[in-house]
Design a protein around this motif. Structure first.
Motif, PDB file in Angstrom:
ATOM      1  N   ARG A   1       0.915  -1.212  -0.020  1.00 48.77           N
ATOM      2  CA  ARG A   1      -0.137  -0.087   0.114  1.00 48.77           C
ATOM      3  C   ARG A   1       1.135   1.492   0.100  1.00 48.77           C
ATOM      4  O   ARG A   1       0.697   2.361  -0.764  1.00 48.77           O
ATOM      5  CB  ARG A   1      -1.115  -0.041   1.208  1.00 48.77           C
ATOM      6  CG  ARG A   1      -2.052  -1.168   1.109  1.00 48.77           C
ATOM      7  CD  ARG A   1      -2.940  -1.077   2.335  1.00 48.77           C
ATOM      8  NE  ARG A   1      -3.544  -2.401   2.170  1.00 48.77           N
ATOM      9  CZ  ARG A   1      -3.591  -3.419   3.313  1.00 48.77           C
ATOM     10  NH1 ARG A   1      -3.194  -3.036   4.435  1.00 48.77           N
ATOM     11  NH2 ARG A   1      -4.323  -4.385   3.015  1.00 48.77           N
TER      12      ARG A   1
ATOM     13  N   ARG B   1      -7.902  -7.074  -8.234  1.00 54.85           N
ATOM     14  CA  ARG B   1      -8.764  -7.329  -6.898  1.00 54.85           C
ATOM     15  C   ARG B   1      -7.633  -6.705  -5.737  1.00 54.85           C
ATOM     16  O   ARG B   1      -8.211  -5.736  -4.822  1.00 54.85           O
ATOM     17  CB  ARG B   1      -9.234  -8.487  -6.654  1.00 54.85           C
ATOM     18  CG  ARG B   1      -9.876  -8.759  -5.354  1.00 54.85           C
ATOM     19  CD  ARG B   1     -10.376 -10.168  -5.020  1.00 54.85           C
ATOM     20  NE  ARG B   1      -9.405 -11.187  -4.931  1.00 54.85           N
ATOM     21  CZ  ARG B   1      -8.498 -11.258  -4.045  1.00 54.85           C
ATOM     22  NH1 ARG B   1      -8.516 -10.699  -3.066  1.00 54.85           N
ATOM     23  NH2 ARG B   1      -7.565 -12.344  -4.212  1.00 54.85           N
TER      24      ARG B   1
ATOM     25  N   ASN C   1      -7.481  -3.109  -6.026  1.00 59.46           N
ATOM     26  CA  ASN C   1      -8.659  -2.205  -5.594  1.00 59.46           C
ATOM     27  C   ASN C   1      -8.523  -2.185  -4.144  1.00 59.46           C
ATOM     28  O   ASN C   1      -9.295  -1.215  -3.601  1.00 59.46           O
ATOM     29  CB  ASN C   1      -9.766  -2.865  -6.303  1.00 59.46           C
ATOM     30  CG  ASN C   1     -10.050  -2.588  -7.882  1.00 59.46           C
ATOM     31  OD1 ASN C   1      -9.324  -1.570  -8.328  1.00 59.46           O
ATOM     32  ND2 ASN C   1     -10.725  -3.390  -8.509  1.00 59.46           N
ATOM     33  N   GLU C   2      -8.507  -3.311  -3.498  1.00 59.98           N
ATOM     34  CA  GLU C   2      -8.602  -3.802  -1.970  1.00 59.98           C
ATOM     35  C   GLU C   2      -7.528  -2.484  -1.460  1.00 59.98           C
ATOM     36  O   GLU C   2      -7.856  -1.646  -0.320  1.00 59.98           O
ATOM     37  CB  GLU C   2      -8.333  -4.748  -1.577  1.00 59.98           C
ATOM     38  CG  GLU C   2      -8.419  -5.005  -0.179  1.00 59.98           C
ATOM     39  CD  GLU C   2      -7.768  -6.410   0.412  1.00 59.98           C
ATOM     40  OE1 GLU C   2      -7.262  -6.666   1.164  1.00 59.98           O
ATOM     41  OE2 GLU C   2      -8.240  -7.218  -0.252  1.00 59.98           O
TER      42      GLU C   2
ATOM     43  N   VAL D   1      -6.190   0.194  -2.764  1.00 59.91           N
ATOM     44  CA  VAL D   1      -6.672   1.605  -2.898  1.00 59.91           C
ATOM     45  C   VAL D   1      -7.827   1.982  -1.769  1.00 59.91           C
ATOM     46  O   VAL D   1      -7.879   3.095  -1.221  1.00 59.91           O
ATOM     47  CB  VAL D   1      -7.215   1.840  -4.301  1.00 59.91           C
ATOM     48  CG1 VAL D   1      -7.847   3.285  -4.563  1.00 59.91           C
ATOM     49  CG2 VAL D   1      -5.759   1.899  -5.168  1.00 59.91           C
ATOM     50  N   TYR D   2      -8.838   0.935  -1.760  1.00 56.43           N
ATOM     51  CA  TYR D   2      -9.827   1.469  -0.923  1.00 56.43           C
ATOM     52  C   TYR D   2      -9.445   1.741   0.478  1.00 56.43           C
ATOM     53  O   TYR D   2      -9.928   2.586   1.017  1.00 56.43           O
ATOM     54  CB  TYR D   2     -10.771   0.149  -0.737  1.00 56.43           C
ATOM     55  CG  TYR D   2     -11.846   0.211   0.176  1.00 56.43           C
ATOM     56  CD1 TYR D   2     -12.791   0.985  -0.052  1.00 56.43           C
ATOM     57  CD2 TYR D   2     -11.705  -0.483   1.361  1.00 56.43           C
ATOM     58  CE1 TYR D   2     -13.752   0.885   0.886  1.00 56.43           C
ATOM     59  CE2 TYR D   2     -12.638  -0.461   2.557  1.00 56.43           C
ATOM     60  CZ  TYR D   2     -13.875   0.320   2.068  1.00 56.43           C
ATOM     61  OH  TYR D   2     -14.673   0.356   3.214  1.00 56.43           O
ATOM     62  N   ILE D   3      -8.661   0.794   0.948  1.00 60.02           N
ATOM     63  CA  ILE D   3      -7.990   1.106   2.318  1.00 60.02           C
ATOM     64  C   ILE D   3      -7.103   2.385   2.320  1.00 60.02           C
ATOM     65  O   ILE D   3      -7.314   3.061   3.295  1.00 60.02           O
ATOM     66  CB  ILE D   3      -7.214  -0.117   2.595  1.00 60.02           C
ATOM     67  CG1 ILE D   3      -8.020  -1.535   3.041  1.00 60.02           C
ATOM     68  CG2 ILE D   3      -6.227   0.364   4.124  1.00 60.02           C
ATOM     69  CD1 ILE D   3      -7.089  -2.720   3.090  1.00 60.02           C
TER      70      ILE D   3
ATOM     71  N   ARG E   1      -7.680   4.991   0.639  1.00 63.18           N
ATOM     72  CA  ARG E   1      -8.863   6.117   0.416  1.00 63.18           C
ATOM     73  C   ARG E   1      -9.517   6.317   1.854  1.00 63.18           C
ATOM     74  O   ARG E   1      -9.776   7.164   2.531  1.00 63.18           O
ATOM     75  CB  ARG E   1      -9.647   5.894  -0.502  1.00 63.18           C
ATOM     76  CG  ARG E   1      -9.313   6.197  -2.047  1.00 63.18           C
ATOM     77  CD  ARG E   1     -10.112   5.710  -3.071  1.00 63.18           C
ATOM     78  NE  ARG E   1      -9.613   6.275  -4.349  1.00 63.18           N
ATOM     79  CZ  ARG E   1      -9.873   5.645  -5.528  1.00 63.18           C
ATOM     80  NH1 ARG E   1     -10.955   4.840  -5.375  1.00 63.18           N
ATOM     81  NH2 ARG E   1      -9.531   6.079  -6.616  1.00 63.18           N
ATOM     82  N   LYS E   2      -9.963   5.037   2.520  1.00 63.68           N
ATOM     83  CA  LYS E   2     -10.584   5.159   3.786  1.00 63.68           C
ATOM     84  C   LYS E   2      -9.792   5.805   5.054  1.00 63.68           C
ATOM     85  O   LYS E   2     -10.139   6.513   5.791  1.00 63.68           O
ATOM     86  CB  LYS E   2     -10.917   3.612   4.284  1.00 63.68           C
ATOM     87  CG  LYS E   2     -11.700   3.595   5.580  1.00 63.68           C
ATOM     88  CD  LYS E   2     -12.038   1.939   5.433  1.00 63.68           C
ATOM     89  CE  LYS E   2     -12.957   1.896   6.815  1.00 63.68           C
ATOM     90  NZ  LYS E   2     -12.949   0.554   7.262  1.00 63.68           N
TER      91      LYS E   2
ATOM     92  N   PRO F   1     -10.825  10.380   0.207  1.00 65.43           N
ATOM     93  CA  PRO F   1     -11.058  10.196  -1.117  1.00 65.43           C
ATOM     94  C   PRO F   1     -10.232  10.853  -2.236  1.00 65.43           C
ATOM     95  O   PRO F   1      -9.971  10.463  -3.246  1.00 65.43           O
ATOM     96  CB  PRO F   1     -12.557  10.281  -1.584  1.00 65.43           C
ATOM     97  CG  PRO F   1     -12.769  11.485  -0.275  1.00 65.43           C
ATOM     98  CD  PRO F   1     -12.054  11.112   0.820  1.00 65.43           C
TER      99      PRO F   1
ATOM    100  N   ARG G   1      -6.722   9.245  -6.889  1.00 61.37           N
ATOM    101  CA  ARG G   1      -8.090   9.175  -7.851  1.00 61.37           C
ATOM    102  C   ARG G   1      -7.886   8.415  -8.986  1.00 61.37           C
ATOM    103  O   ARG G   1      -6.855   8.051  -9.403  1.00 61.37           O
ATOM    104  CB  ARG G   1      -8.308  10.649  -8.157  1.00 61.37           C
ATOM    105  CG  ARG G   1      -8.248  11.715  -7.191  1.00 61.37           C
ATOM    106  CD  ARG G   1      -8.106  13.202  -7.708  1.00 61.37           C
ATOM    107  NE  ARG G   1      -8.606  14.160  -6.700  1.00 61.37           N
ATOM    108  CZ  ARG G   1      -7.949  15.170  -6.590  1.00 61.37           C
ATOM    109  NH1 ARG G   1      -7.058  15.566  -7.210  1.00 61.37           N
ATOM    110  NH2 ARG G   1      -8.342  16.015  -5.318  1.00 61.37           N
ATOM    111  N   THR G   2      -9.000   8.117  -9.405  1.00 64.37           N
ATOM    112  CA  THR G   2      -9.345   7.155 -10.717  1.00 64.37           C
ATOM    113  C   THR G   2      -9.224   7.941 -11.983  1.00 64.37           C
ATOM    114  O   THR G   2     -10.005   9.073 -11.762  1.00 64.37           O
ATOM    115  CB  THR G   2     -10.449   6.482 -10.533  1.00 64.37           C
ATOM    116  OG1 THR G   2     -10.358   5.546  -9.425  1.00 64.37           O
ATOM    117  CG2 THR G   2     -10.258   5.309 -11.825  1.00 64.37           C
TER     118      THR G   2
END
Length: 134
Positions: free
Chosen positions: A39, A74, A77-78, A80-82, A84-85, A89, A93-94
């Motif tokens: 990460r 996958r 994505n996981e 990036v989710y963590i 951003r959390k 956000p 950025r995408t």
């Protein structure tokens, strides 16, 4: 260095790449799930990419080359989710099939290079704390 775009955390983030790798929020080192090595590597790779943008496929090839494209996507994505959390956000950025790091996220290497370009040797010397990723 400038502040990060407003987020739910309202905290200033700075990436330190001289004399090691760390991310600081309001001057304190960040720890926890967001700082797992891959990460953190996403943030580092984006920070040093031209325009702070990298294709997802490039990140997958560097960070998860042993995984199938689906599994790698996958995991990315996981991650990036963590991130951003944890940081809001706006930090990552995408942009179509690419990811972009907020240009407002501070980075000691950027500050060092700007000081050198300006021939501000005192500032450059103060920023330089050790070798890149040392």
């Amino acid at each position: 260095m400038t502040a990060v775009a407003p987020s739910s955390q309202d905290a200033r983030l700075v990436l330190h790449l001289l004399d090691g790798v760390r991310l600081a929020r309001n001057g304190a080192a960040v720890s926890g799930k967001a700082m797992q090595r891959r990460r953190l590597a996403i943030i580092v790779l984006l920070a040093r990419a031209p325009g702070r943008v990298l294709a997802r496929e490039r990140l997958l090839g560097v960070l998860w080359p042993e995984n199938s494209p689906e599994a790698g996507r996958r995991l990315l994505n996981e991650a990036v989710y963590i991130l951003r959390k944890e940081f809001g956000p706006y930090v990552i950025r995408t942009q179509g099939e690419a990811l972009a790091l907020d240009p407002e996220l501070g980075c000691d290497v950027d500050d060092f290079l700007a000081a050198v370009a300006a021939k501000d040797w005192a500032t450059a010397a103060a920023i330089y704390t050790g070798p890149f990723l040392g």
